[in-house]
Design a protein around this motif. Sequence first.
Motif, PDB file in Angstrom:
ATOM      1  N   VAL A   1       1.301   5.382  -0.126  1.00 32.50           N
ATOM      2  CA  VAL A   1       0.424   4.219  -0.270  1.00 32.50           C
ATOM      3  C   VAL A   1      -0.292   4.268  -1.621  1.00 32.50           C
ATOM      4  N   VAL A   2      -0.767   5.464  -2.007  1.00 31.16           N
ATOM      5  CA  VAL A   2      -1.456   5.600  -3.299  1.00 31.16           C
ATOM      6  C   VAL A   2      -0.517   5.261  -4.446  1.00 31.16           C
ATOM      7  N   ALA A   3       0.708   5.770  -4.391  1.00 37.26           N
ATOM      8  CA  ALA A   3       1.647   5.575  -5.499  1.00 37.26           C
ATOM      9  C   ALA A   3       2.376   4.233  -5.424  1.00 37.26           C
ATOM     10  N   GLY A   4       2.727   3.800  -4.234  1.00 35.80           N
ATOM     11  CA  GLY A   4       3.550   2.603  -4.095  1.00 35.80           C
ATOM     12  C   GLY A   4       2.794   1.299  -4.096  1.00 35.80           C
ATOM     13  N   GLY A   5       1.546   1.314  -3.640  1.00 31.27           N
ATOM     14  CA  GLY A   5       0.764   0.087  -3.574  1.00 31.27           C
ATOM     15  C   GLY A   5       0.604  -0.605  -4.924  1.00 31.27           C
ATOM     16  N   PRO A   6       0.082   0.099  -5.930  1.00 32.95           N
ATOM     17  CA  PRO A   6      -0.069  -0.564  -7.237  1.00 32.95           C
ATOM     18  C   PRO A   6       1.260  -0.973  -7.861  1.00 32.95           C
ATOM     19  N   LEU A   7       2.314  -0.208  -7.576  1.00 36.77           N
ATOM     20  CA  LEU A   7       3.624  -0.573  -8.118  1.00 36.77           C
ATOM     21  C   LEU A   7       4.109  -1.891  -7.526  1.00 36.77           C
ATOM     22  N   VAL A   8       3.961  -2.055  -6.231  1.00 33.93           N
ATOM     23  CA  VAL A   8       4.370  -3.309  -5.583  1.00 33.93           C
ATOM     24  C   VAL A   8       3.534  -4.473  -6.116  1.00 33.93           C
ATOM     25  N   ILE A   9       2.231  -4.239  -6.257  1.00 31.86           N
ATOM     26  CA  ILE A   9       1.356  -5.302  -6.770  1.00 31.86           C
ATOM     27  C   ILE A   9       1.753  -5.664  -8.197  1.00 31.86           C
ATOM     28  N   ALA A  10       2.063  -4.660  -9.019  1.00 29.18           N
ATOM     29  CA  ALA A  10       2.473  -4.929 -10.406  1.00 29.18           C
ATOM     30  C   ALA A  10       3.762  -5.735 -10.444  1.00 29.18           C
ATOM     31  N   LEU A  11       4.722  -5.401  -9.590  1.00 32.33           N
ATOM     32  CA  LEU A  11       5.982  -6.140  -9.577  1.00 32.33           C
ATOM     33  C   LEU A  11       5.793  -7.580  -9.108  1.00 32.33           C
ATOM     34  N   VAL A  12       4.976  -7.773  -8.085  1.00 29.49           N
ATOM     35  CA  VAL A  12       4.718  -9.132  -7.601  1.00 29.49           C
ATOM     36  C   VAL A  12       3.966  -9.934  -8.660  1.00 29.49           C
ATOM     37  N   ALA A  13       2.974  -9.316  -9.308  1.00 33.34           N
ATOM     38  CA  ALA A  13       2.209 -10.014 -10.340  1.00 33.34           C
ATOM     39  C   ALA A  13       3.105 -10.388 -11.518  1.00 33.34           C
ATOM     40  N   TYR A  14       4.001  -9.496 -11.904  1.00 37.53           N
ATOM     41  CA  TYR A  14       4.912  -9.809 -12.996  1.00 37.53           C
ATOM     42  C   TYR A  14       5.863 -10.944 -12.607  1.00 37.53           C
ATOM     43  N   GLY A  15       6.315 -10.932 -11.359  1.00 37.07           N
ATOM     44  CA  GLY A  15       7.182 -12.008 -10.881  1.00 37.07           C
ATOM     45  C   GLY A  15       6.475 -13.350 -10.855  1.00 37.07           C
ATOM     46  N   MET A  16       5.155 -13.345 -10.695  1.00 33.13           N
ATOM     47  CA  MET A  16       4.382 -14.588 -10.699  1.00 33.13           C
ATOM     48  C   MET A  16       3.812 -14.895 -12.080  1.00 33.13           C
ATOM     49  N   ARG A  17       4.310 -14.201 -13.090  1.00 30.56           N
ATOM     50  CA  ARG A  17       3.929 -14.396 -14.486  1.00 30.56           C
ATOM     51  C   ARG A  17       2.457 -14.111 -14.751  1.00 30.56           C
ATOM     52  N   LEU A  18       1.890 -13.181 -14.000  1.00 34.89           N
ATOM     53  CA  LEU A  18       0.534 -12.691 -14.256  1.00 34.89           C
ATOM     54  C   LEU A  18       0.685 -11.371 -15.011  1.00 34.89           C
ATOM     55  N   VAL A  19       1.005 -11.467 -16.288  1.00 26.35           N
ATOM     56  CA  VAL A  19       1.414 -10.303 -17.072  1.00 26.35           C
ATOM     57  C   VAL A  19       0.275  -9.312 -17.223  1.00 26.35           C
ATOM     58  N   ARG A  20      -0.930  -9.786 -17.528  1.00 24.02           N
ATOM     59  CA  ARG A  20      -2.050  -8.847 -17.701  1.00 24.02           C
ATOM     60  C   ARG A  20      -2.348  -8.107 -16.400  1.00 24.02           C
TER      61      ARG A  20
END
Length: 143
Positions: free
Chosen positions: A71-90
């Motif tokens: 959860v510690v390692a995978g949570g931010p990674l999933v959020i980063a991938l979803v944010a990048y897919g929604m064009r929220l680059v920052r």
Amino acid sequence: MTATSTPSRPRPGGPVVGLLVLLWIGGLLAAGWWLFSIGMEQWAASYSPPDAASAELERRASRAGTTLVLVVAGGPLVIALVAYGMRLVRTAVVFLVLTLLLGGPALVLGAAANRDRQPPVPPPSAPGHCVELSGGDTRCPGG
């Protein structure tokens, strides 16, 4: 002539990323509480002789620790991938950095903790047959 700035519209992916962040924090709290409660059970069981229940507590603690590390390692990674897919680059960059800062040490500590949980190597077995020794009387049957 003065330049007028138009207010930027909020991105449509913001609420989705916000919900994922809340789910990640909830997962961290739940996995941490699970690990803490098992630790308290182990502490209480340490005053009794070891039995099968203590081995089961060890297995449960290992699963809880592994879940917390994931959860510690995978949570931010999933959020980063979803944010990048929604064009929220920052936002994606922030959570990717958070993945590296939290996930790297968590994976190293988790691997170090689980390295000691490997089952011990069984000792070499004694010969399954009678071995005669020189210089003394033999204890082998028939000889």
